[in-house]
Enzyme design. Sequence first.
Site, PDB file in Angstrom:
ATOM      1  N   ARG A  59     -42.676  -9.277  -7.266  1.00  0.00           N
ATOM      2  CA  ARG A  59     -42.657 -10.112  -6.174  1.00  0.00           C
ATOM      3  C   ARG A  59     -43.064  -9.323  -5.020  1.00  0.00           C
ATOM      4  O   ARG A  59     -43.356  -8.521  -4.849  1.00  0.00           O
ATOM      5  CB  ARG A  59     -41.205 -10.628  -5.986  1.00  0.00           C
ATOM      6  CG  ARG A  59     -40.124  -9.269  -5.856  1.00  0.00           C
ATOM      7  CD  ARG A  59     -38.694 -10.001  -5.776  1.00  0.00           C
ATOM      8  NE  ARG A  59     -38.531 -10.907  -4.768  1.00  0.00           N
ATOM      9  CZ  ARG A  59     -38.380 -10.598  -3.546  1.00  0.00           C
ATOM     10  NH1 ARG A  59     -38.080  -9.633  -3.085  1.00  0.00           N
ATOM     11  NH2 ARG A  59     -37.939 -11.767  -2.549  1.00  0.00           N
ATOM     12  N   ASN A  71     -42.203  -9.030  -0.794  1.00  0.00           N
ATOM     13  CA  ASN A  71     -41.379  -9.593   0.405  1.00  0.00           C
ATOM     14  C   ASN A  71     -42.020  -9.125   1.670  1.00  0.00           C
ATOM     15  O   ASN A  71     -43.068  -8.094   1.881  1.00  0.00           O
ATOM     16  CB  ASN A  71     -39.850  -8.621   0.338  1.00  0.00           C
ATOM     17  CG  ASN A  71     -38.924  -9.131   1.064  1.00  0.00           C
ATOM     18  OD1 ASN A  71     -38.915 -10.368   1.609  1.00  0.00           O
ATOM     19  ND2 ASN A  71     -37.737  -8.401   1.237  1.00  0.00           N
ATOM     20  N   GLU A 110     -43.610  -5.383   1.117  1.00  0.00           N
ATOM     21  CA  GLU A 110     -43.144  -4.629   0.073  1.00  0.00           C
ATOM     22  C   GLU A 110     -43.644  -5.454  -1.459  1.00  0.00           C
ATOM     23  O   GLU A 110     -43.195  -6.615  -1.499  1.00  0.00           O
ATOM     24  CB  GLU A 110     -41.789  -4.485   0.118  1.00  0.00           C
ATOM     25  CG  GLU A 110     -41.034  -3.905   1.321  1.00  0.00           C
ATOM     26  CD  GLU A 110     -39.591  -3.518   1.349  1.00  0.00           C
ATOM     27  OE1 GLU A 110     -39.197  -2.715   2.079  1.00  0.00           O
ATOM     28  OE2 GLU A 110     -39.099  -4.145   0.292  1.00  0.00           O
ATOM     29  N   TYR A 143     -35.457 -17.626   1.786  1.00  0.00           N
ATOM     30  CA  TYR A 143     -35.190 -16.717   0.547  1.00  0.00           C
ATOM     31  C   TYR A 143     -35.177 -17.536  -0.913  1.00  0.00           C
ATOM     32  O   TYR A 143     -34.787 -18.676  -1.134  1.00  0.00           O
ATOM     33  CB  TYR A 143     -33.640 -16.378   0.500  1.00  0.00           C
ATOM     34  CG  TYR A 143     -33.283 -15.355   1.923  1.00  0.00           C
ATOM     35  CD1 TYR A 143     -34.003 -14.618   2.336  1.00  0.00           C
ATOM     36  CD2 TYR A 143     -32.293 -15.886   2.469  1.00  0.00           C
ATOM     37  CE1 TYR A 143     -33.890 -14.016   3.587  1.00  0.00           C
ATOM     38  CE2 TYR A 143     -31.741 -15.189   3.762  1.00  0.00           C
ATOM     39  CZ  TYR A 143     -32.694 -14.178   4.219  1.00  0.00           C
ATOM     40  OH  TYR A 143     -32.417 -13.319   5.333  1.00  0.00           O
ATOM     41  N   HIS A 165     -26.468  -6.809  -1.200  1.00  0.00           N
ATOM     42  CA  HIS A 165     -27.139  -7.940  -0.434  1.00  0.00           C
ATOM     43  C   HIS A 165     -25.986  -8.724   0.244  1.00  0.00           C
ATOM     44  O   HIS A 165     -26.484  -9.735   0.938  1.00  0.00           O
ATOM     45  CB  HIS A 165     -27.766  -8.704  -1.463  1.00  0.00           C
ATOM     46  CG  HIS A 165     -29.048  -8.149  -2.167  1.00  0.00           C
ATOM     47  ND1 HIS A 165     -28.754  -7.289  -3.222  1.00  0.00           N
ATOM     48  CD2 HIS A 165     -30.360  -8.043  -2.125  1.00  0.00           C
ATOM     49  CE1 HIS A 165     -30.073  -7.040  -3.719  1.00  0.00           C
ATOM     50  NE2 HIS A 165     -30.901  -7.400  -2.792  1.00  0.00           N
ATOM     51  N   TYR A 172     -31.986 -11.561  10.210  1.00  0.00           N
ATOM     52  CA  TYR A 172     -31.759 -10.478   9.041  1.00  0.00           C
ATOM     53  C   TYR A 172     -33.219  -9.824   9.078  1.00  0.00           C
ATOM     54  O   TYR A 172     -33.085  -8.396   8.880  1.00  0.00           O
ATOM     55  CB  TYR A 172     -31.766 -11.227   7.788  1.00  0.00           C
ATOM     56  CG  TYR A 172     -31.645  -9.971   6.755  1.00  0.00           C
ATOM     57  CD1 TYR A 172     -30.633  -9.180   6.588  1.00  0.00           C
ATOM     58  CD2 TYR A 172     -32.507 -10.009   5.855  1.00  0.00           C
ATOM     59  CE1 TYR A 172     -30.559  -8.395   5.659  1.00  0.00           C
ATOM     60  CE2 TYR A 172     -32.725  -9.023   4.859  1.00  0.00           C
ATOM     61  CZ  TYR A 172     -31.819  -8.140   4.697  1.00  0.00           C
ATOM     62  OH  TYR A 172     -31.825  -7.208   3.798  1.00  0.00           O
ATOM     63  N   LYS A 173     -34.095 -10.256   9.306  1.00  0.00           N
ATOM     64  CA  LYS A 173     -35.705  -9.456   9.230  1.00  0.00           C
ATOM     65  C   LYS A 173     -35.631  -8.642  10.791  1.00  0.00           C
ATOM     66  O   LYS A 173     -36.707  -7.818  10.574  1.00  0.00           O
ATOM     67  CB  LYS A 173     -36.693 -10.206   8.998  1.00  0.00           C
ATOM     68  CG  LYS A 173     -36.592 -11.007   7.637  1.00  0.00           C
ATOM     69  CD  LYS A 173     -37.990 -11.749   7.418  1.00  0.00           C
ATOM     70  CE  LYS A 173     -38.045 -12.363   6.087  1.00  0.00           C
ATOM     71  NZ  LYS A 173     -38.292 -11.259   4.981  1.00  0.00           N
TER      72      LYS A 173
END
Length: 325
Positions: free
Chosen positions: A211, A213, A253, A31, A181, A304-305
């Site tokens: 950015r 992701n 994204e 991250y 978050h 998490y993903k």
Amino acid sequence: MKNSEKGESMKSNRDLLSFPYPFSDSNVYRYSNNAIPLNPPNAIELTDHYLDEINLKKELLTNHPERCYQSTPHTMDAQWEIVDLIIHNLVFYYPDKFELEKKEEQWVFSNVQTKETIAFTFGDSASLELEPLDFIGRHVQEDLILMMQRDGNLFLDAGQLCFPANWSLYFDLGMSFKEIHTPILGFQSDFLDDRILQFLMRIEAGTPWGRKNWSLMAGSRLDTSLETFSEWGQARKQVSKENAGELVHFRVEVQKLFRLPKSNGILFTIHSHMLPLKRFIQHTPWLEQFYAILSELPDFISEYKGISLYRKQVLEYLEEELKKV
């Protein structure tokens, strides 16, 4: 090869060439605040999937309005700022696809592709059938999130979200940046959440940032909201080494951040791109780097993903593909 097959092949190659590859030179992913200045400063990008995704958005907004659109009353001025920003981006960057006629506050906006023409009075919500953010969101592939800044914090106070990656606009509405978050394991390490919040609050009008992701999805659905988990979550248990190339999709994204000069809110646009894993790895350097990254990825990020259930199968698939190089 038939003409129709040639057309599909050319379209597929365009998908690969235009796919927003999310990684830097490093074979280690963590991250981070990987935002960079946005150049050109365009909030919106149109792809070959424009009409399909616009129609899907309208279908979702009609059938599931509560989970796809939410707003609070004090966001109306900021919503009009977003309309102003996006319409002018559309007509500037895509003049053959969008038109705008203005006579003081009387605006006529035309979408050539959908054959829609909408006349309204800028700033007068009664002149539109929908709230301003909901109106303009139906003409772009991006999801649109509005964060309002107050009391030294950012709050999610409005959004049109049709293609969420495992989160809920309905649930998160009104939450602060850190509250949203909190479920991300490891996101608070080394005060990363606080440093990113401070960065966001320092964004200046006229200096947008962007950015990328990434994640993997079992299946090709753009709409993977928390509310529809029962419809798409089971596919994660069906991934095997044999079907990973077809079933698993690489999802990126492209996220952009714009400070709204009058309301001081922040527009957060999210354009989701999907590509089958077998297409993503056609470019050998991508295959080699992604294998290295996925092999080293810490368990808490994989969890998490949403990759943990089929990470082993994907790695086995990638290993087989690497042997062919």
